[in-house]
Design an enzyme around this catalytic site. Structure first.
Site, PDB file in Angstrom:
ATOM      1  N   CYS A 190      -8.436  -0.103   4.793  1.00 42.09           N
ATOM      2  CA  CYS A 190      -7.329  -0.502   5.625  1.00 42.09           C
ATOM      3  C   CYS A 190      -7.973   0.143   7.080  1.00 42.09           C
ATOM      4  O   CYS A 190      -8.206   0.977   7.101  1.00 42.09           O
ATOM      5  CB  CYS A 190      -6.024   0.354   5.308  1.00 42.09           C
ATOM      6  SG  CYS A 190      -4.578  -0.003   6.685  1.00 42.09           S
ATOM      7  N   ASN A 222      -2.246  -7.622  12.347  1.00 41.40           N
ATOM      8  CA  ASN A 222      -1.268  -6.510  11.976  1.00 41.40           C
ATOM      9  C   ASN A 222      -1.949  -5.121  12.084  1.00 41.40           C
ATOM     10  O   ASN A 222      -2.971  -5.113  11.876  1.00 41.40           O
ATOM     11  CB  ASN A 222      -0.991  -6.668  10.698  1.00 41.40           C
ATOM     12  CG  ASN A 222      -1.654  -6.216   9.668  1.00 41.40           C
ATOM     13  OD1 ASN A 222      -1.213  -4.938   9.395  1.00 41.40           O
ATOM     14  ND2 ASN A 222      -2.335  -6.927   8.917  1.00 41.40           N
ATOM     15  N   ALA A 223      -1.063  -4.354  12.389  1.00 38.36           N
ATOM     16  CA  ALA A 223      -1.429  -2.662  12.279  1.00 38.36           C
ATOM     17  C   ALA A 223      -0.131  -2.066  11.832  1.00 38.36           C
ATOM     18  O   ALA A 223       0.503  -1.423  12.686  1.00 38.36           O
ATOM     19  CB  ALA A 223      -1.739  -2.159  13.873  1.00 38.36           C
ATOM     20  N   THR A 272      -1.218 -13.822   4.291  1.00 35.68           N
ATOM     21  CA  THR A 272      -0.563 -14.373   5.257  1.00 35.68           C
ATOM     22  C   THR A 272       0.042 -15.701   5.192  1.00 35.68           C
ATOM     23  O   THR A 272       1.170 -15.930   5.693  1.00 35.68           O
ATOM     24  CB  THR A 272      -1.704 -14.405   6.272  1.00 35.68           C
ATOM     25  OG1 THR A 272      -2.246 -13.264   6.610  1.00 35.68           O
ATOM     26  CG2 THR A 272      -0.974 -14.951   7.762  1.00 35.68           C
ATOM     27  N   GLY A 278      -5.507 -14.278   7.586  1.00 37.67           N
ATOM     28  CA  GLY A 278      -5.474 -15.872   7.910  1.00 37.67           C
ATOM     29  C   GLY A 278      -6.557 -16.517   8.065  1.00 37.67           C
ATOM     30  O   GLY A 278      -7.668 -16.026   7.990  1.00 37.67           O
ATOM     31  N   GLY A 324      -8.683 -13.800   1.600  1.00 33.58           N
ATOM     32  CA  GLY A 324      -9.055 -14.052   3.207  1.00 33.58           C
ATOM     33  C   GLY A 324      -8.623 -15.434   3.860  1.00 33.58           C
ATOM     34  O   GLY A 324      -9.602 -16.254   3.694  1.00 33.58           O
ATOM     35  N   GLY A 348       0.807  -1.082  -0.152  1.00 31.57           N
ATOM     36  CA  GLY A 348      -0.015  -0.140  -0.038  1.00 31.57           C
ATOM     37  C   GLY A 348       1.043   1.126   0.071  1.00 31.57           C
ATOM     38  O   GLY A 348       1.679   1.500   0.788  1.00 31.57           O
TER      39      GLY A 348
HETATM   40  C1  FMN Z   1       1.287  -7.614   7.143  1.00 31.02           C
HETATM   41  C2  FMN Z   1       0.017  -7.284   6.233  1.00 31.02           C
HETATM   42  C3  FMN Z   1       0.018  -6.026   5.622  1.00 31.02           C
HETATM   43  C4  FMN Z   1      -0.814  -5.608   4.835  1.00 31.02           C
HETATM   44  N1  FMN Z   1      -0.917  -4.522   4.049  1.00 31.02           N
HETATM   45  C5  FMN Z   1      -2.161  -4.264   3.152  1.00 31.02           C
HETATM   46  C6  FMN Z   1      -1.930  -3.132   2.327  1.00 31.02           C
HETATM   47  O1  FMN Z   1      -0.948  -2.443   2.392  1.00 31.02           O
HETATM   48  N2  FMN Z   1      -2.669  -2.792   1.582  1.00 31.02           N
HETATM   49  C7  FMN Z   1      -3.890  -3.401   1.403  1.00 31.02           C
HETATM   50  O2  FMN Z   1      -4.916  -3.342   0.655  1.00 31.02           O
HETATM   51  N3  FMN Z   1      -4.041  -4.722   2.188  1.00 31.02           N
HETATM   52  C8  FMN Z   1      -3.150  -5.011   2.800  1.00 31.02           C
HETATM   53  N4  FMN Z   1      -3.104  -6.315   3.695  1.00 31.02           N
HETATM   54  C9  FMN Z   1      -4.325  -7.026   3.617  1.00 31.02           C
HETATM   55  C10 FMN Z   1      -3.928  -8.333   2.608  1.00 31.02           C
HETATM   56  O3  FMN Z   1      -3.603  -7.601   1.365  1.00 31.02           O
HETATM   57  C11 FMN Z   1      -5.114  -9.403   2.519  1.00 31.02           C
HETATM   58  O4  FMN Z   1      -6.131  -8.673   1.945  1.00 31.02           O
HETATM   59  C12 FMN Z   1      -5.509  -9.872   3.774  1.00 31.02           C
HETATM   60  O5  FMN Z   1      -4.376  -9.932   4.646  1.00 31.02           O
HETATM   61  C13 FMN Z   1      -6.478 -11.011   3.614  1.00 31.02           C
HETATM   62  O6  FMN Z   1      -5.572 -12.247   3.152  1.00 31.02           O
HETATM   63  P1  FMN Z   1      -4.682 -13.211   3.868  1.00 31.02           P
HETATM   64  O7  FMN Z   1      -5.734 -13.899   4.904  1.00 31.02           O
HETATM   65  O8  FMN Z   1      -4.442 -14.322   2.685  1.00 31.02           O
HETATM   66  O9  FMN Z   1      -3.819 -12.550   4.479  1.00 31.02           O
HETATM   67  C14 FMN Z   1      -2.222  -6.456   4.652  1.00 31.02           C
HETATM   68  C15 FMN Z   1      -2.074  -7.745   5.445  1.00 31.02           C
HETATM   69  C16 FMN Z   1      -1.173  -7.943   6.188  1.00 31.02           C
HETATM   70  C17 FMN Z   1      -1.279  -9.467   6.924  1.00 31.02           C
END
Ligand code: FMN
Length: 322
Positions: free
Chosen positions: A131, A70-71, A270, A218, A247, A47
């Protein structure tokens, strides 16, 4: 058997994408021994905001059962540096596609970012209106269908590149948001971003994340994400707008569930940290599934979900004998 996907006027080698925030700016994972992009159709870049950001105070990530919180707070070097220094390091031959992800604190900032990336070789732009980890902006737009539509409209006027809108699960009616974004000019929808959440350290009595709250990703969010994709698909299919389902995907069965629910492309975030080679395994599993059920093209799985017919309710014959 074909794994190619045509969407957004682009050809994707496979339907599998690496998600924003989990694959840096496209070059980081190439340093991992054995990693390559062969099984990957697209990489969504971290992002990016107009100004450079240092992000939230630590801790920025914490593990929970079945999920990661995460934050990060959109740490990034700023759009000018990304465009000047990082994009030129990438191959723009489309295998995979590299797609920037933009985040703004005002509608004007979103438009400015879309315009900036319009002038680059990127094939599409993902707009993060969801976000949950920054106080202003982000989710403030994505949780309000009116504001979501205004962001899309503003970006639509400054670029002809395909716009992918990343929807928030932290809202009452994700399908209404999807409808408004499509009407405002969205070419694709990403569903879902992380789910707002909190974790507490009982000994310090403080939240585990420096930002006090964060976004859960996750396996814990997979059932929430699947229902969201199913709902968004009911709207998006009437407009031929593809969904990037995401997701909690950790294996090919998860990915297939998302496609059955209506996703054209699927994303891994994740799970990549645990297994950087996961993409090839997911694609192999999808191929096996296609072979078993006679699918010749991966796109045939999209939306093939068959809902139960509950129109006659529960009768002794249908329910009580089971
Ligand atoms: C560490 C981390 C950083 C992320 N940063 C962004 C980001 O910068 N922009 C965004 O649109 N989503 C961000 N996401 C969300 C992911 O792109 C994704 O939509 C979300 O984690 C769900 O997928 P997952 O369960 O496979 O991780 C972030 C997720 C994680 C875990």
């Amino acid at each position: 058997m074909s794994l190619n996907i045509n969407a957004l006027g682009l050809n994707f080698n496979t339907p599998l994408c690496l998600l924003s925030g989990n694959a840096g700016y496209g070059t980081e994972y190439l340093k991992v021994s054995g990693f390559n992009y062969d099984a990957i159709g697209a990489v969504f870049l971290k992002g990016t905001t107009e100004a450079e950001r240092y992000g939230n105070p630590p801790e920025r990530v914490t593990e929970t059962p079945y999920g990661l919180m995460n934050a990060i707070g959109l740490q990034n070097p700023g759009a000018a540096a990304v465009i000047r220094d990082l994009l030129p390091k990438l191959n723009w031959d489309g295998s995979p596609h590299f797609i920037p992800n933009i985040s703004g604190f005002s509608i004007d900032e979103y438009a400015l970012l879309a315009q900036a990336f319009d002038q680059t070789p990127v094939p599409a732009i993902e707009i993060n209106i969801s976000c949950p980890n920054v106080k202003k902006g982000g989710a403030a737009f994505g949780n309000d269908p009116d504001l979501s539509a205004k962001v899309v409209e503003a970006c639509r006027t400054v670029t002809t590149k395909p716009l992918i809108i990343k929807l928030s699960p932290n809202q009452t009616d994700i399908s209404e948001s999807a409808r408004r974004c499509i009407e405002a000019g969205a070419n694709a929808l990403s569903a879902i971003n992380t789910v707002s959440a909190m974790a507490i350290d009982i000994h310090t009595r403080k939240p585990r994340l420096g930002n006090n709250q964060g976004g859960l990703s996750g396996p814990a969010i997979k059932p929430i994400a699947l229902l969201a994709v199913h709902k968004v698909y009911q709207v998006a299919k009437n407009h031929n707008v593809p969904i990037i389902g995401q997701g909690g995907i950790t294996n090919s069965d998860d990915a297939i569930e998302f496609m059955l629910a209506g996703a054209t492309l699927i994303g891994v975030g994740t799970a990549l940290a645990k297994d950087p080679m996961i993409a090839g395994k997911i694609i192999k599993g999808i191929q096996k599934y296609m072979d078993k059920y006679g699918y010749t093209h991966v796109g045939q799985i999209t939306g093939a979900l068959e809902l139960h017919d509950n129109s006659s309710g529960c009768t002794p014959a249908s329910c009580l004998t089971k």
